[in-house]
Design an enzyme around this catalytic site. Structure first.
Site, short mmCIF file in Angstrom:
data_model
loop_
_atom_site.label_atom_id
_atom_site.label_comp_id
_atom_site.label_asym_id
_atom_site.label_seq_id
_atom_site.Cartn_x
_atom_site.Cartn_y
_atom_site.Cartn_z
N GLY A 149 0.86 -1.20 0.00
CA GLY A 149 0.00 0.00 0.00
C GLY A 149 0.88 1.24 0.00
N SER A 167 1.85 3.49 -2.06
CA SER A 167 1.50 4.79 -2.66
C SER A 167 0.41 5.53 -1.90
CB SER A 167 1.01 4.60 -4.11
OG SER A 167 2.01 4.00 -4.86
N MET A 220 -0.89 6.53 4.15
CA MET A 220 -0.06 5.97 5.22
C MET A 220 1.16 5.24 4.67
SD MET A 220 -0.99 6.73 8.24
CE MET A 220 -0.18 5.50 9.26
N PRO A 225 -5.01 -1.08 15.64
CA PRO A 225 -6.03 -0.13 15.18
C PRO A 225 -5.51 1.30 15.11
CG PRO A 225 -6.95 -1.60 16.84
CD PRO A 225 -5.47 -1.85 16.81
N ASN A 226 -4.54 1.64 15.95
CA ASN A 226 -3.99 3.00 15.92
C ASN A 226 -2.55 2.96 16.43
OD1 ASN A 226 -3.51 5.86 16.28
ND2 ASN A 226 -5.73 6.09 16.17
N PHE A 227 -1.63 3.60 15.69
CA PHE A 227 -0.21 3.60 16.06
C PHE A 227 0.22 4.86 16.81
CE2 PHE A 227 -0.03 0.50 12.55
CZ PHE A 227 0.74 -0.50 13.12
N HIS A 268 -12.60 12.18 10.81
CA HIS A 268 -11.51 11.85 9.88
C HIS A 268 -11.63 12.65 8.59
CE1 HIS A 268 -10.95 8.39 12.57
NE2 HIS A 268 -9.75 8.27 12.03
N HIS A 269 -10.57 12.56 7.80
CA HIS A 269 -10.53 13.14 6.45
C HIS A 269 -11.61 12.47 5.57
CE1 HIS A 269 -8.59 9.39 5.00
NE2 HIS A 269 -8.13 9.36 6.25
N LYS A 318 -11.52 8.73 3.88
CA LYS A 318 -11.60 7.46 4.63
C LYS A 318 -12.81 6.66 4.15
CE LYS A 318 -11.49 5.59 9.34
NZ LYS A 318 -10.49 4.56 8.97
N1 LIG Z 1 -3.48 1.86 12.48
C1 LIG Z 1 -3.27 3.17 12.26
O1 LIG Z 1 -2.64 3.88 13.07
C2 LIG Z 1 -3.80 3.76 10.99
C3 LIG Z 1 -4.55 3.01 10.17
N2 LIG Z 1 -5.01 3.52 9.00
C4 LIG Z 1 -5.72 2.59 8.13
O2 LIG Z 1 -4.83 2.20 7.09
C5 LIG Z 1 -5.56 1.92 5.91
C6 LIG Z 1 -5.01 2.74 4.77
O3 LIG Z 1 -5.27 4.11 5.01
P1 LIG Z 1 -4.78 5.23 3.98
O4 LIG Z 1 -3.31 5.13 3.79
O5 LIG Z 1 -5.36 6.51 4.43
O6 LIG Z 1 -5.53 4.76 2.65
P2 LIG Z 1 -5.13 5.05 1.12
O7 LIG Z 1 -6.37 4.79 0.33
O8 LIG Z 1 -4.45 6.35 1.01
O9 LIG Z 1 -4.06 3.90 0.80
C7 LIG Z 1 -4.35 2.57 0.58
C8 LIG Z 1 -3.38 2.07 -0.46
O10 LIG Z 1 -3.48 0.66 -0.59
C9 LIG Z 1 -3.45 0.35 -1.96
N3 LIG Z 1 -4.04 -0.96 -2.19
C10 LIG Z 1 -5.34 -1.28 -2.37
N4 LIG Z 1 -5.46 -2.62 -2.53
C11 LIG Z 1 -4.21 -3.13 -2.45
C12 LIG Z 1 -3.67 -4.43 -2.54
N5 LIG Z 1 -4.45 -5.50 -2.79
N6 LIG Z 1 -2.34 -4.61 -2.43
C13 LIG Z 1 -1.53 -3.56 -2.23
N7 LIG Z 1 -1.99 -2.28 -2.14
C14 LIG Z 1 -3.30 -2.09 -2.24
C15 LIG Z 1 -4.21 1.50 -2.62
O11 LIG Z 1 -3.93 1.56 -3.99
P3 LIG Z 1 -5.05 2.16 -5.00
O12 LIG Z 1 -5.35 3.52 -4.50
O13 LIG Z 1 -4.35 2.09 -6.33
O14 LIG Z 1 -6.22 1.22 -4.91
C16 LIG Z 1 -3.65 2.67 -1.84
O15 LIG Z 1 -2.42 3.11 -2.39
C17 LIG Z 1 -7.03 2.20 6.25
O16 LIG Z 1 -7.65 0.99 6.63
C18 LIG Z 1 -6.93 3.14 7.44
O17 LIG Z 1 -8.07 3.10 8.26
C19 LIG Z 1 -4.76 4.80 8.63
C20 LIG Z 1 -4.05 5.62 9.45
C21 LIG Z 1 -3.50 5.18 10.70
O1 LIG Z 2 -8.19 6.06 7.99
C1 LIG Z 2 -7.50 6.74 8.80
O2 LIG Z 2 -7.00 7.83 8.51
C2 LIG Z 2 -7.28 6.19 10.13
N1 LIG Z 2 -7.65 4.97 10.37
C3 LIG Z 2 -7.52 4.28 11.59
C4 LIG Z 2 -8.88 3.97 12.17
O3 LIG Z 2 -9.82 3.67 11.42
O4 LIG Z 2 -9.02 4.03 13.40
C5 LIG Z 2 -6.58 4.96 12.56
C6 LIG Z 2 -6.67 6.45 12.56
O5 LIG Z 2 -7.88 6.83 13.13
C7 LIG Z 2 -6.55 6.99 11.14
#
Ligand SMILES: NC(=O)C1=CN([C@@H]2O[C@H](COP(=O)(O)OP(=O)(O)OC[C@H]3O[C@@H](n4cnc5c(N)ncnc54)[C@H](OP(=O)(O)O)[C@@H]3O)[C@@H](O)[C@H]2O)C=CC1
Ligand SMILES: O=C(O)C1=N[C@H](C(=O)O)C[C@H](O)C1
Length: 249
Positions: free
Chosen positions: A11, A13, A16, A105-107, A134-135, A138
């Protein structure tokens, strides 16, 4: 001389994933071996010892399965981990006992503290509700963090012998009272300009307690992601929640 830990990002690109690639590249003890996106063949993940997954709920379980089957430890931030999905990871890990998987779930350390404080407060208050913001990019609601917080609060209330949260609502045809997660009301806002925010509001006779956390920038997640990457090779099996690696439980 210590050798660098080899890390791949799935993921890469995404919002995160790209922030994680930059953080790994900026860490002197880590080396980025590969960036993977939708449609890419994961193969041996470029020889990585640890893979970080920030993708989408439908893709993450398959990516984690691939990592486990290739002996690669996984650090997972993607949301959508149901009890059934976690059980499938645990049963696969039983056949690969040297592999560690961290699903968090959250880092952000502040978010972990917010959840911990909310869990502590839960038994003292009759009323509680959660608002997560959130933004607008999401895709899932409520957030994984809000769902986890609600679960922790619900368990603490149950352990303390508290009953249902008081609420006289008998008519709510438009769902204005929000989602019901284990008996706790969760409200989700999606606003341009926001990143990740949560407020847990408690109410008792004549008083209120509000616990709030704000991630204003995705760099807030990076110390936790890197801590997870460094620790997961020493923690075989499944761990849910970074708090287990930080001495918070
Ligand atoms: N635990 C934590 O602290 C946090 C968790 N999150 C979670 O992380 C996840 C990602 O968030 P975010 O970065 O904002 O989302 P984005 O949509 O910005 O990024 C997701 C990426 O995954 C890619 N992707 C989709 N399917 C696949 C696959 N099969 N294999 C590899 N890559 C794939 C997408 O590509 P494409 O766009 O081309 O489909 C995209 O680049 C969410 O579930 C979010 O809730 C977010 C922030 C903090
Ligand atoms: O999608 C996000 O941005 C985030 N996802 C996680 C969640 O669903 O709790 C962590 C954080 O809130 C950011």
């Amino acid at each position: 001389m210590t050798t660098s830990l080899r890390v791949a990002v799935i993921g890469a690109s995404g919002r995160m994933g790209s922030t994680t690639c930059a953080a790994v590249e900026g860490a002197s003890d880590l080396v980025l071996t590969g960036r993977y996106d939708a449609g890419d063949e994961l193969g041996d993940l470029g020889g990585a010892q640890v893979a970080v997954d920030f993708t989408v709920p439908d893709a993450s379980p398959g990516n984690v399965r691939h990592c486990i089957q290739h002996g690669v430890h996984a650090v997972v931030g993607t949301t959508g981990w149901t009890t059934e999905r976690l059980a499938a990871v645990e049963s696969l890990l039983a056949a690969h006992p040297a592999v560690g998987v961290l699903i968090a779930p959250n880092f952000a350390v502040g978010a972990l503290l917010m959840m911990s404080f909310a869990q502590q407060a839960a038994r003292f208050y009759e009323s509680v509700e959660i608002v997560e913001t959130h933004h607008p990019g999401k895709v899932d609601a409520p957030s994984g963090t809000a769902a986890r917080t609600a679960e922790l609060i619900a368990r603490a209330r149950l352990d303390a012998g508290l009953g249902a949260v008081p609420d006289a609502t008998t008519s709510d045809p438009r769902g204005a009272r929000g989602a019901d997660v284990d008996g706790i009301r969760v409200h989700a806002q999606r606003l341009r300009g926001r990143v990740a925010h949560q407020e847990v509001s408690f109410g008792g006779e004549g008083e209120a307690l509000t616990i709030r956390h704000d991630s204003f920038d995705r760099v807030s997640f990076m110390p936790g992601v890197l801590a997870g990457v460094r620790a997961v090779p020493e923690h075989a099996g499944l761990t849910v929640g970074l708090e287990h690696f930080l001495g918070l439980v």
